[in-house]
Scaffold this motif. Structure first.
Motif, PDB file in Angstrom:
ATOM      1  N   SER A 191      75.593   0.442  64.010  1.00  0.00           N
ATOM      2  CA  SER A 191      75.298  -0.340  65.205  1.00  0.00           C
ATOM      3  C   SER A 191      75.930   0.334  66.417  1.00  0.00           C
ATOM      4  O   SER A 191      76.621   1.358  66.293  1.00  0.00           O
ATOM      5  CB  SER A 191      75.825  -1.764  65.037  1.00  0.00           C
ATOM      6  N   LYS A 192      75.692  -0.228  67.593  1.00  0.00           N
ATOM      7  CA  LYS A 192      76.236   0.365  68.814  1.00  0.00           C
ATOM      8  C   LYS A 192      77.752   0.500  68.694  1.00  0.00           C
ATOM      9  O   LYS A 192      78.448  -0.429  68.298  1.00  0.00           O
ATOM     10  CB  LYS A 192      75.883  -0.495  70.019  1.00  0.00           C
ATOM     11  N   GLY A 193      78.274   1.697  69.016  1.00  0.00           N
ATOM     12  CA  GLY A 193      79.709   1.909  68.913  1.00  0.00           C
ATOM     13  C   GLY A 193      80.059   3.372  68.761  1.00  0.00           C
ATOM     14  O   GLY A 193      79.202   4.256  68.875  1.00  0.00           O
ATOM     15  N   VAL A 194      81.342   3.621  68.491  1.00  0.00           N
ATOM     16  CA  VAL A 194      81.868   4.981  68.374  1.00  0.00           C
ATOM     17  C   VAL A 194      82.364   5.196  66.947  1.00  0.00           C
ATOM     18  O   VAL A 194      83.093   4.364  66.399  1.00  0.00           O
ATOM     19  CB  VAL A 194      83.017   5.220  69.373  1.00  0.00           C
ATOM     20  N   PHE A 212      80.618  26.279  69.591  1.00  0.00           N
ATOM     21  CA  PHE A 212      80.575  24.944  70.163  1.00  0.00           C
ATOM     22  C   PHE A 212      79.357  24.236  69.598  1.00  0.00           C
ATOM     23  O   PHE A 212      78.436  24.878  69.076  1.00  0.00           O
ATOM     24  CB  PHE A 212      80.569  24.962  71.695  1.00  0.00           C
ATOM     25  N   GLY A 213      79.366  22.919  69.661  1.00  0.00           N
ATOM     26  CA  GLY A 213      78.322  22.149  69.005  1.00  0.00           C
ATOM     27  C   GLY A 213      77.555  21.267  69.967  1.00  0.00           C
ATOM     28  O   GLY A 213      78.099  20.793  70.967  1.00  0.00           O
ATOM     29  N   ARG A 214      76.291  21.066  69.644  1.00  0.00           N
ATOM     30  CA  ARG A 214      75.427  20.182  70.416  1.00  0.00           C
ATOM     31  C   ARG A 214      74.667  19.285  69.444  1.00  0.00           C
ATOM     32  O   ARG A 214      74.355  19.686  68.316  1.00  0.00           O
ATOM     33  CB  ARG A 214      74.422  20.990  71.244  1.00  0.00           C
ATOM     34  N   LEU A 227      79.887  14.008  69.974  1.00  0.00           N
ATOM     35  CA  LEU A 227      80.973  14.443  70.849  1.00  0.00           C
ATOM     36  C   LEU A 227      81.796  15.488  70.103  1.00  0.00           C
ATOM     37  O   LEU A 227      82.250  15.241  68.984  1.00  0.00           O
ATOM     38  CB  LEU A 227      81.859  13.257  71.237  1.00  0.00           C
ATOM     39  N   THR A 228      81.977  16.651  70.723  1.00  0.00           N
ATOM     40  CA  THR A 228      82.730  17.718  70.064  1.00  0.00           C
ATOM     41  C   THR A 228      83.678  18.385  71.046  1.00  0.00           C
ATOM     42  O   THR A 228      83.507  18.299  72.267  1.00  0.00           O
ATOM     43  CB  THR A 228      81.802  18.805  69.499  1.00  0.00           C
ATOM     44  N   ALA A 229      84.675  19.060  70.494  1.00  0.00           N
ATOM     45  CA  ALA A 229      85.480  20.007  71.255  1.00  0.00           C
ATOM     46  C   ALA A 229      84.917  21.391  70.953  1.00  0.00           C
ATOM     47  O   ALA A 229      83.736  21.516  70.625  1.00  0.00           O
ATOM     48  CB  ALA A 229      86.948  19.888  70.845  1.00  0.00           C
ATOM     49  N   GLU A 240      85.177  17.389  61.668  1.00  0.00           N
ATOM     50  CA  GLU A 240      84.805  16.028  62.024  1.00  0.00           C
ATOM     51  C   GLU A 240      84.439  15.998  63.503  1.00  0.00           C
ATOM     52  O   GLU A 240      85.033  16.712  64.315  1.00  0.00           O
ATOM     53  CB  GLU A 240      85.953  15.060  61.742  1.00  0.00           C
ATOM     54  N   VAL A 241      83.457  15.175  63.842  1.00  0.00           N
ATOM     55  CA  VAL A 241      82.989  15.077  65.222  1.00  0.00           C
ATOM     56  C   VAL A 241      82.858  13.608  65.591  1.00  0.00           C
ATOM     57  O   VAL A 241      82.784  12.730  64.721  1.00  0.00           O
ATOM     58  CB  VAL A 241      81.627  15.783  65.403  1.00  0.00           C
TER      59      VAL A 241
END
Length: 283
Positions: A191-194, A212-214, A227-229, A240-241
């Motif tokens: 569901s909506k969230g992080v 780097f990742g997309r 979301l990545t570094a 982990e991302v």
């Protein structure tokens, strides 16, 4: 020392090799790009030149320019090989005048010739996977290799709970707790969230390459994002991302391709990564 022509440039797309050297072309059709070395037969021997022939610019030493007027008058250019027809090479990108004597040909090899700061191509990624284990534990190499990257797949996903803490030197760094979300019949609904997602693949970077990742575009079209570094040179681990769902929700199947890694060759080798995430999730 005698330098003998092995052929001649006929036009901007054609190199003709002399018959006595034609046997040396065997196997050249297996390469997409070639280096063509040739004699700058219409040039002059000079040590000082005006850059690009512009006399309004001050004279410079020829070795600091690309001028064709040089002591040994040797030129070279990278070309794309279109076809081999007996002793005739059809090419694209040839920067030589018709009639230029060809003195050597070599295959363009990314392992040696790829400029620093370049994004690795599919072919070079595949070579590094084969020779250097750049990526391990992948599911299907043909499917996951992309024209200029590599698709990584979903192993697990967890809900982030609580708060983390970050400081300057990491002495007080605290990561929030997570709660893994189980798959049901190989599917998981978010569901909506992080969330925090873990990939299947083990990334193993040399000291001369970072990544780097997309997110995959299909993931973005479903209202989610990755979301990545950055992946530092020398890093090895099962990464982990962050995974953010903005829409009302998304279904993800185990091993779904969610992230594309892009690899960049550094200007020089560097000290390898040695942080706390080194060798993460592989022991």
């Amino acid at each position: 020392m005698e330098v003998k022509p092995i052929g001649y440039v006929r036009d901007e797309n054609t190199v003709e090799i002399l018959q006595e050297y034609a046997e040396g072309l065997r196997g050249i059709e297996n390469f997409r790009y070639l280096w063509i070395f040739y004699f700058l037969h219409l040039s002059e021997e000079k040590l000082l030149v005006h850059p690009k022939g512009d006399k309004s610019r001050p004279l410079r030493g020829v070795f600091s320019t690309r001028s064709p007027n040089r002591p040994n008058r040797i030129g070279f250019t990278a070309v794309r090989l279109i076809s081999v027809e007996g002793n005739i090479l059809r090419v694209k990108g040839l920067d030589a005048l018709p009639g230029s004597p060809v003195i050597d040909i070599k295959p363009y090899a990314e392992v040696y010739d790829l400029p620093y700061g370049s994004v690795l191509s599919r072919k070079e990624i595949e070579r590094r996977i084969r020779d250097e284990k750049l990526i391990e534990n992948y599911i299907d190499l043909k499917t996951q290799l992309q024209p200029n990257g590599f698709d990584c797949t979903l192993q697990s996903v967890a809900k982030i709970k609580g708060c983390g803490k970050l400081d300057f030197d990491n002495s007080e760094r605290t990561l929030p707790e997570i709660e893994e979300i189980p798959f049901e019949d190989d599917w998981v609904f978010l569901s909506k969230g992080v969330y925090r997602a873990r990939i299947n693949e083990i990334v193993n970077l040399g000291k001369d390459v970072m990544a780097f990742g997309r997110p995959r575009s299909s993931l973005v079209r479903c209202g989610a994002n990755i979301l990545t570094a950055v992946w530092d040179a020398g890093y090895k681990g099962r990464s982990e991302v962050g995974l953010v769902v903005y829409s009302d929700g998304i279904w993800l199947k185990r091993n779904a391709r969610i992230l594309q890694l892009i690899f960049v060759k550094l200007t020089e080798e560097t000290e390898p990564y040695s942080g706390i995430y080194q060798l993460e999730n592989i022991h």
